[in-house]
Design an enzyme around this catalytic site. Sequence first.
Site, mmCIF file in Angstrom:
data_model
loop_
_atom_site.group_PDB
_atom_site.id
_atom_site.type_symbol
_atom_site.label_atom_id
_atom_site.label_comp_id
_atom_site.label_asym_id
_atom_site.label_seq_id
_atom_site.Cartn_x
_atom_site.Cartn_y
_atom_site.Cartn_z
ATOM 1 N N ASP A 1 7.933 4.917 -35.799
ATOM 2 C CA ASP A 1 6.942 4.731 -34.738
ATOM 3 C C ASP A 1 6.026 5.932 -34.574
ATOM 4 O O ASP A 1 6.452 7.058 -34.762
ATOM 5 C CB ASP A 1 7.638 4.594 -33.369
ATOM 6 C CG ASP A 1 8.025 3.175 -33.079
ATOM 7 O OD1 ASP A 1 7.536 2.290 -33.762
ATOM 8 O OD2 ASP A 1 8.822 2.988 -32.159
ATOM 9 N N GLU B 1 0.800 -1.225 0.000
ATOM 10 C CA GLU B 1 0.000 0.000 0.000
ATOM 11 C C GLU B 1 0.826 1.265 0.000
ATOM 12 O O GLU B 1 0.354 2.328 -0.352
ATOM 13 C CB GLU B 1 -0.959 0.013 1.196
ATOM 14 C CG GLU B 1 -2.012 -1.093 1.156
ATOM 15 C CD GLU B 1 -1.541 -2.395 1.791
ATOM 16 O OE1 GLU B 1 -0.336 -2.526 2.107
ATOM 17 O OE2 GLU B 1 -2.385 -3.293 1.956
HETATM 18 C C1 4G0 Z 1 1.360 3.260 -4.671
HETATM 19 C C2 4G0 Z 1 3.270 2.529 -10.549
HETATM 20 C C3 4G0 Z 1 1.443 2.115 -5.483
HETATM 21 C C4 4G0 Z 1 2.507 3.962 -4.353
HETATM 22 C C5 4G0 Z 1 3.228 1.737 -9.403
HETATM 23 C C6 4G0 Z 1 3.802 2.378 -5.624
HETATM 24 C C7 4G0 Z 1 0.943 2.178 -10.869
HETATM 25 C C8 4G0 Z 1 2.122 2.748 -11.287
HETATM 26 C C9 4G0 Z 1 2.657 1.673 -5.931
HETATM 27 C C10 4G0 Z 1 3.744 3.522 -4.829
HETATM 28 C C11 4G0 Z 1 2.004 1.220 -9.017
HETATM 29 C C12 4G0 Z 1 2.151 3.589 -12.537
HETATM 30 C C13 4G0 Z 1 4.855 5.419 -3.703
HETATM 31 C C14 4G0 Z 1 6.194 3.785 -5.003
HETATM 32 C C15 4G0 Z 1 2.758 0.461 -6.793
HETATM 33 N N1 4G0 Z 1 0.899 1.434 -9.760
HETATM 34 N N2 4G0 Z 1 1.022 4.151 -12.938
HETATM 35 N N3 4G0 Z 1 1.816 0.478 -7.858
HETATM 36 N N4 4G0 Z 1 4.910 4.237 -4.507
HETATM 37 O O1 4G0 Z 1 3.187 3.734 -13.164
#
Ligand code: 4G0
Length: 239
Positions: free
Chosen positions: A162, A110
């Site tokens: 591309d 989380e």
């Molecule tokens: C919440 C990247 C979730 C916080 C990671 C990481 C989507 C992306 C997560 C973090 C993710 C994206 C603060 C590192 C992991 N979900 N959109 N989930 N931190 O690139």
Amino acid sequence: MFQGPLSESLIKKAVEKGLLELQVTDLRDFTSDKHKTADDSPYGGGPGMVMKVDVISSAIDSLKKKLEIGNSKLDIRVILMCPTGKLLTQEKVKELAKEKHLILVCGHYEGIDERVRELVDEEISIGDYVLTGGELPAMVLVDAIARHIPGVVKEEGSVMSDSFYSGLLDYPSYTKPEDFEGKKVPEVLLSGHHKEIERWRRKEALRLTLYRRPDLLAEADLNDLDRALLQEIMTEAGD
Ligand code: 4G0
């Protein structure tokens, strides 16, 4: 979970050809207790677990040390895959493809200890949505970067043409059959008139970009022919 996507397709071949080297590191290998604790409950209370800064720091330090052996002091960019990071663009991909080494940090659970942000050079997001971990975003980034390493994509020209490279979406492509259930391949593509084909493709790329991504069109650098073609497109639409 990295084995699947990264051992498929062009990425696997690139690794086999020695064009690209990938290494997956398990953060749990850098924990210091017998339960291999990589996350803990948040200070101040509340739900969920927070990834530990000391564990992530040890992992990054270890990777840097390993890469620096025989290479003296390297400057290795560390990237955190994060939904609140800067949105990934083709321009950013091209910039990162020039780097000899990259360390991609994948957060899970989380949350992540806020102090991790100070251990990384930048935070990148692959889009405005949240996933269960940074692993898939890291694989997306690896795939996008790998295409820019010479020899990974068969024809250099296909990377150059591309979508996004020229600032426009790609022109439409067709292959056999010439007639699929009454849907025909545009006549000009069968004509052998290279000059006309080139003009048609540019026009259709402009048309697609105008309708689907007017934001890109506004930024693209267009020449006189492009402006004439756009005029034609808008005249046709007005008929
Ligand atoms: C919440 C990247 C979730 C916080 C990671 C990481 C989507 C992306 C997560 C973090 C993710 C994206 C603060 C590192 C992991 N979900 N959109 N989930 N931190 O690139």
